[in-house]
Design an enzyme around this catalytic site. Structure first.
Site, PDB file in Angstrom:
ATOM      1  N   THR A 161      -7.842   4.363  -2.172  1.00 37.73           N
ATOM      2  CA  THR A 161      -9.553   4.027  -2.587  1.00 37.73           C
ATOM      3  C   THR A 161      -9.400   4.668  -3.967  1.00 37.73           C
ATOM      4  O   THR A 161      -8.265   5.325  -4.455  1.00 37.73           O
ATOM      5  CB  THR A 161     -10.236   4.791  -1.527  1.00 37.73           C
ATOM      6  N   SER A 177     -17.007   3.132   7.527  1.00 34.54           N
ATOM      7  CA  SER A 177     -16.321   3.859   6.364  1.00 34.54           C
ATOM      8  C   SER A 177     -16.496   5.245   6.191  1.00 34.54           C
ATOM      9  O   SER A 177     -17.172   6.047   6.919  1.00 34.54           O
ATOM     10  CB  SER A 177     -16.613   3.170   5.078  1.00 34.54           C
ATOM     11  N   SER A 178     -15.308   5.879   5.453  1.00 36.71           N
ATOM     12  CA  SER A 178     -15.590   7.432   5.178  1.00 36.71           C
ATOM     13  C   SER A 178     -16.017   7.807   3.896  1.00 36.71           C
ATOM     14  O   SER A 178     -15.831   8.923   3.548  1.00 36.71           O
ATOM     15  CB  SER A 178     -14.086   7.995   5.750  1.00 36.71           C
TER      16      SER A 178
END
Length: 586
Positions: free
Chosen positions: A396, A467-468
């Site tokens: 990410t 999602s985180s």
């Protein structure tokens, strides 16, 4: 003639004075600007957009596009993310949800064979792993609604980088080397990332001319340049030729969603972050609300760590069992974010002894009606053990921006694993994501981050996977912190530690703040994961004496990007994570 020259000099002088006065007025509250990203070329592009009259939102679009070029293994047009925006003139704040969506032909058992067993790598590699991207729509939406510039103007720097090339750094070279086998499965991927069958050398110019053309079409036509027409046709053809299930309707239906941020009051600070389908907001809210029941300043380092770990355990437990896309499932947001619920959870913490994580949800947690929404069988213990041994991925990218007017942006973007699904689609130059792995593929199955499947996070057409990603603003009477990080499941715990250091420990020296060693607990597996070389033996042994299972990772994690604005001095400080050089593999 001389009189005319003198008049012109006078006019120019007056214009300069007026401009200086206006500049002083406009920046009276916020001296200068700050852009911090995971790559110096992207950072410089963001700065140039600001210097040329764009605002923080324009700079964010330009940075996101540039990162798609210079960090293709981390984010890009084939992925999605969350954009946290603050508009200075009226204090307006919003989350732009550009998270990917499941294709219309997706279903709960998509990654199971006829015997109910998980198909190896199907949710991670190739066309079947790819959800419908949200980043192109987000780039157009943020520019159109919040920026000063045209979309093309914001994308031109990235287009030039992709067309003319840039000098490959060690991170790009090492990332390709570590994931060459994955890329080699797909001809377009191999052609771009291993030209002539070799890994590019550090210092070599690296080109992505097909991506440049795609960015140019997006800049000219907006969302329709991506979700319709030749690019859409090429995406569908290539993805479906590699086991995908995309349709034209999937692309045409995609929309970003504007969502209210999640607000958390923690001691004297207001924290602003993303809500579902990002689990960051609710997970942070519960952990912080639990910790607020204790005076951390009265605790020593071991006692503090014990409490923080136990708060992580409980917050991640509810994340695992109860959270999902609220457009599809019911999540009791009011309860999970409440002080009262956290206070009840805090009473279950033994100050002297570690809790034991149980596979079943805690008795305070999920609504009963989530059970009926799930039809998949549980995995056998042996299969689950094998899945828990899978190496973690965490690819990410995050960037933070504050402009001279006080507008601010925290954006976290992803394609999930390194190089996403590994598939560059046709002639688009776009690496498509592997975000379908963030859905529940089987009850209690772990995804690539080791997070177990939840009842609320099963696959549905059009649904967004949990999602985180946790872009944040933290504000008190003294400072504003803007930040975020990659790191998969460890994003939330990393941001939790930053908030505690910033608020409870009043640590505002930004280089030290971003360099603090990190630890993590995500409920299951029941272990405290610590960074390599981050903690001394006495600290580790003290936690073990309380009953914690402590495991040292073989490396550090995350690539955090922070800005701190000091309200008293109007000064901005920024810092990039010193761990960045190690962030190239999983």
């Amino acid at each position: 003639m001389k009189a005319a020259i003198r008049k012109q000099i006078y006019r120019n002088l007056m214009r300069t004075i007026i401009c200086l006065i206006l500049s002083m007025y406009l920046t009276a509250n916020h001296a200068g600007y700050a852009v911090v990203t995971a790559h110096p070329l992207a950072t410089r592009i963001g700065e140039q957009i600001l210097e040329q009259g764009g605002n923080a939102f324009d700079a964010a679009v330009a940075v996101a596009a540039a990162l798609a070029v210079v960090e293709p293994y981390a984010s890009g047009l084939g992925g999605g993310g969350f954009w946290l925006l603050h508009r200075a003139r009226d204090g307006f704040e919003i989350i732009i949800d550009g998270r990917e969506t499941a294709p219309e032909n997706a279903h709960e058992a998509l990654y199971l064979d006829d015997n109910g067993n998980l198909i190896p790598h199907a949710s991670l590699t190739g066309g079947l792993a790819a959800a419908i991207p949200g980043t192109p729509a987000a780039l157009a939406h943020v520019t159109r609604k919040y920026g000063n510039n045209s979309l093309m103007r914001n994308l031109i720097p990235a287009i030039r980088l992709a067309r003319k090339g840039f000098i490959a750094d060690s991170r790009l070279v090492n990332a390709i080397a570590n994931h060459q086998q994955k890329l080699s499965h797909f001809s377009a991927s191999a052609r771009i990332f291993t030209p002539d069958g070799r890994i590019p050398a550090k210092g070599e110019r690296f080109y992505q001319r097909e991506l440049a053309k795609t960015l140019a079409k997006l800049g000219k036509h907006g969302e329709s340049g991506f979700y319709r027409g030749m690019i859409a046709t090429d995406l569908i053809r290539s993805i479906n030729a590699n086991n995908g299930i995309w349709t034209q309707a999937d692309l045409e239906k995609y929309r970003v969603i504007e969502r209210p941020p999640t607000y958390i009051q923690y001691r004297d600070a207001k924290i602003t972050t993303a809500g579902l389908p990002s689990a960051g907001g609710l997970t942070l809210a519960q952990a912080l609300n639990i910790l607020e029941q204790f005076d951390l300043k009265e605790k020593n380092d071991i006692e503090q760590a014990h409490l923080i770990i136990e708060s992580m355990r409980r917050a991640y437990e509810d994340r695992t069992n109860c959270f999902g896309d609220t457009d599809f499932v019911i999540v009791d947001i009011e309860k999970f974010s409440s002080k009262a619920y956290a206070a009840r959870r805090a009473t279950t913490i033994n100050l002297d002894e570690a809790s034991q994580s149980q596979l079943q949800p805690n008795e305070l947690a999920c609504r009963d009606d989530t059970q009926s929404q799930f039809r998949l069988r549980s995995l056998t213990p042996k299969t689950q053990q094998n899945l828990d041994m899978v190496q973690e991925g965490e690819n990410t990218s995050h960037f933070s921006i504050m402009d001279s007017e006080g507008n601010r942006v925290a954006t976290t973007l992803s394609i999930n694993t390194f190089f996403g699904s590994g598939l560059v689609a046709g002639n688009t130059g776009i690496l498509v994501n592997s975000e379908m792995d963030d859905f529940t593929t089987a009850l209690n199955a772990s995804n690539i981050y080791g997070l177990r499947g939840s009842l609320a996070n099963t696959i549905k057409p059009g649904k967004r996977p949990l999602s985180s990603m946790s872009p944040i603003f933290v504000e008190n009477n003294h400072s504003i912190l803007i930040g975020g990080t990659p790191g998969g499941a460890r994003i939330i715990s990393s941001m939790l530690l930053i908030i505690i250091s910033f608020i409870d420990k009043q640590q505002t020296e930004i280089t030290s703040l971003i360099s603090n060693p990190r630890y993590h607990h995500q409920y299951l597996p029941d272990e405290v994961l610590i960074e390599a070389d981050g903690f001394n033996k006495n600290w580790v042994n003290a936690l073990k004496e309380k009953g914690h299972e402590v495991t040292e990772a073989n490396r550090k994690w995350g690539n955090m990007q922070l800005i701190i604005f000091d309200k008293a001095t109007d000064k901005l400080k920024k810092a990039s994570d010193p761990r960045a050089a190690e962030y190239v593999l999983y």
